[in-house]
Design a protein around this motif. Structure first.
Motif, PDB file in Angstrom:
ATOM      1  N   VAL A  77       2.420   1.975  -3.509  1.00  7.10           N
ATOM      2  CA  VAL A  77       1.204   2.226  -4.119  1.00  7.10           C
ATOM      3  C   VAL A  77       1.035   3.610  -4.133  1.00  7.10           C
ATOM      4  O   VAL A  77       0.930   4.470  -5.276  1.00  7.10           O
ATOM      5  CB  VAL A  77       0.087   1.493  -4.252  1.00  7.10           C
ATOM      6  CG1 VAL A  77      -1.134   2.252  -4.913  1.00  7.10           C
ATOM      7  CG2 VAL A  77       0.316   0.055  -4.714  1.00  7.10           C
ATOM      8  N   LEU A  78       1.075   4.323  -2.890  1.00  5.98           N
ATOM      9  CA  LEU A  78       0.957   5.779  -2.618  1.00  5.98           C
ATOM     10  C   LEU A  78       1.940   6.233  -3.284  1.00  5.98           C
ATOM     11  O   LEU A  78       1.904   7.506  -3.727  1.00  5.98           O
ATOM     12  CB  LEU A  78       0.691   5.832  -1.241  1.00  5.98           C
ATOM     13  CG  LEU A  78      -0.668   5.424  -0.575  1.00  5.98           C
ATOM     14  CD1 LEU A  78      -0.439   5.509   0.972  1.00  5.98           C
ATOM     15  CD2 LEU A  78      -1.850   6.370  -0.967  1.00  5.98           C
ATOM     16  N   ALA A  79       3.242   6.029  -2.919  1.00  7.48           N
ATOM     17  CA  ALA A  79       4.510   6.462  -3.496  1.00  7.48           C
ATOM     18  C   ALA A  79       4.413   6.474  -5.052  1.00  7.48           C
ATOM     19  O   ALA A  79       4.705   7.653  -5.501  1.00  7.48           O
ATOM     20  CB  ALA A  79       5.760   5.896  -3.117  1.00  7.48           C
TER      21      ALA A  79
ATOM     22  N   TYR B 220       7.477   6.961   2.638  1.00  7.70           N
ATOM     23  CA  TYR B 220       6.701   5.649   2.144  1.00  7.70           C
ATOM     24  C   TYR B 220       7.766   4.614   2.122  1.00  7.70           C
ATOM     25  O   TYR B 220       7.776   3.326   2.790  1.00  7.70           O
ATOM     26  CB  TYR B 220       5.931   5.711   1.323  1.00  7.70           C
ATOM     27  CG  TYR B 220       4.880   6.767   1.273  1.00  7.70           C
ATOM     28  CD1 TYR B 220       4.066   6.930   2.104  1.00  7.70           C
ATOM     29  CD2 TYR B 220       4.444   7.543   0.018  1.00  7.70           C
ATOM     30  CE1 TYR B 220       2.942   7.854   2.343  1.00  7.70           C
ATOM     31  CE2 TYR B 220       3.506   8.272  -0.021  1.00  7.70           C
ATOM     32  CZ  TYR B 220       2.815   8.425   1.309  1.00  7.70           C
ATOM     33  OH  TYR B 220       1.804   9.393   1.108  1.00  7.70           O
TER      34      TYR B 220
ATOM     35  N   ALA C 281       0.703  -1.102  -0.148  1.00  8.04           N
ATOM     36  CA  ALA C 281      -0.068   0.037   0.027  1.00  8.04           C
ATOM     37  C   ALA C 281       0.840   1.313  -0.007  1.00  8.04           C
ATOM     38  O   ALA C 281       0.645   2.419  -0.503  1.00  8.04           O
ATOM     39  CB  ALA C 281      -0.892   0.146   0.979  1.00  8.04           C
ATOM     40  N   GLY C 282       1.661   1.051   1.015  1.00  7.64           N
ATOM     41  CA  GLY C 282       2.794   2.569   0.891  1.00  7.64           C
ATOM     42  C   GLY C 282       3.487   2.662  -0.577  1.00  7.64           C
ATOM     43  O   GLY C 282       3.769   3.919  -0.942  1.00  7.64           O
TER      44      GLY C 282
ATOM     45  N   ALA D 211       1.889   6.625  -6.904  1.00  3.89           N
ATOM     46  CA  ALA D 211       0.785   7.400  -7.483  1.00  3.89           C
ATOM     47  C   ALA D 211       1.217   8.784  -7.329  1.00  3.89           C
ATOM     48  O   ALA D 211       0.784   9.707  -8.103  1.00  3.89           O
ATOM     49  CB  ALA D 211      -0.405   7.172  -6.741  1.00  3.89           C
ATOM     50  N   ARG D 212       1.608   9.481  -6.159  1.00  2.00           N
ATOM     51  CA  ARG D 212       2.219  10.720  -5.772  1.00  2.00           C
ATOM     52  C   ARG D 212       3.279  11.067  -6.812  1.00  2.00           C
ATOM     53  O   ARG D 212       3.030  12.453  -7.403  1.00  2.00           O
ATOM     54  CB  ARG D 212       2.728  10.758  -4.469  1.00  2.00           C
ATOM     55  CG  ARG D 212       3.230  12.283  -4.222  1.00  2.00           C
ATOM     56  CD  ARG D 212       3.724  12.347  -2.682  1.00  2.00           C
ATOM     57  NE  ARG D 212       4.107  13.953  -2.370  1.00  2.00           N
ATOM     58  CZ  ARG D 212       2.999  14.802  -1.968  1.00  2.00           C
ATOM     59  NH1 ARG D 212       1.623  14.305  -1.767  1.00  2.00           N
ATOM     60  NH2 ARG D 212       3.194  15.888  -1.679  1.00  2.00           N
TER      61      ARG D 212
END
Length: 247
Positions: free
Chosen positions: A149-151, A193, A146-147, A153-154
């Motif tokens: 994926v967030l990285a 992240y 999840a971390g 995406a950002r």
């Protein structure tokens, strides 16, 4: 004692593994050659290419011999992704500002290292058997994913992208300016992240190592040397960086 004969499915899987292993080795060799032709040897690209050699080589071997073990595919993906990212980065630095491919090349150059590092951490957590140390690590593995994926995406949806620190800043072809996602791929939250993911992967590796014996412990020792070797390659490239003016 009777020995079970390999089934047709097993033989097919073995052949597919060998073909994929050779394909991975061939693609890695091609990327290395193209990188050597397009980049000066006295840059950080040298350290990157040297660091990725064992990942592609070991990955191709494991895929060819144990195609059902995800570790081989992860190793291969790490090496191929970093090598291709380095190649695209070098191309983006020399591309014309009006080239229609420049925004896409800059986007890839700006974010490839994040999934590349994520795959590396995944390989560390799953090495060598292709599974987590215990089922209790599944929530931690999910948080790592999840971390990452967030990285990604950002960085991927920023309104502007840049190939490294030397490339031109261009509009991101998939930026989400309409919803105000982020104005730029700010590295500080991304690094947070990835730091959390790295600590989790290291903790799982230590737990597995302490419980290991025999062959598995020897394999883990080799993995323990692989990541420092990659870091050493980048450090070496840092010392060689000033000599690029002679190229």
């Amino acid at each position: 004692m009777s020995t079970a004969r390999p089934t047709t499915r097993d033989r097919s899987s073995a052949w597919v593994g060998r073909l994929c292993g050779w394909a991975i080795a061939g693609l890695g060799t091609l990327l290395l050659l193209l990188g050597a032709l397009t980049a000066s040897p006295f840059t950080e690209s040298l350290g990157l290419r040297l660091a990725m050699l064992p990942w592609v080589g070991v990955g191709a071997f494991v895929v060819a011999t144990r195609p059902r073990n995800p570790v081989g595919w992860l190793f291969s993906a790490v090496g191929l992704l970093w090598l291709s990212g380095d190649l695209v980065y070098e191309w983006a630095l020399g591309a014309s500002s009006t080239d229609p491919l420049l925004p896409w090349a800059s986007l890839f150059s700006d974010i490839y290292w994040i999934p590349g590092l994520g795959l590396l951490l995944g390989a560390v957590m799953l090495f060598p058997a292709g599974s987590l140390p215990t089922p209790r690590w599944r929530p931690a593995f999910a948080l790592v994913v999840a971390g990452l994926v967030l990285a990604i995406a950002r960085a991927a949806f920023a309104t502007s992208v840049q190939a490294g620190e030397l490339g031109p800043i261009v509009d991101n072809p998939i930026g989400l300016s309409a919803v105000g996602f982020v104005s730029s791929s700010d590295e500080e939250p991304i690094l947070l992240y990835l730091l959390a993911a790295a600590i989790t992967a290291l903790a799982s590796f230590v737990v597995r190592f302490r419980r290991s014996t025999g062959t598995e412990r020897q394999q883990l020792k080799w993995m323990a040397l692989a990541v420092p070797a990659m870091v050493a390659g980048w450090v070496l490239a840092g010392f060689l960086e000033p000599w690029k003016v002679l190229a």
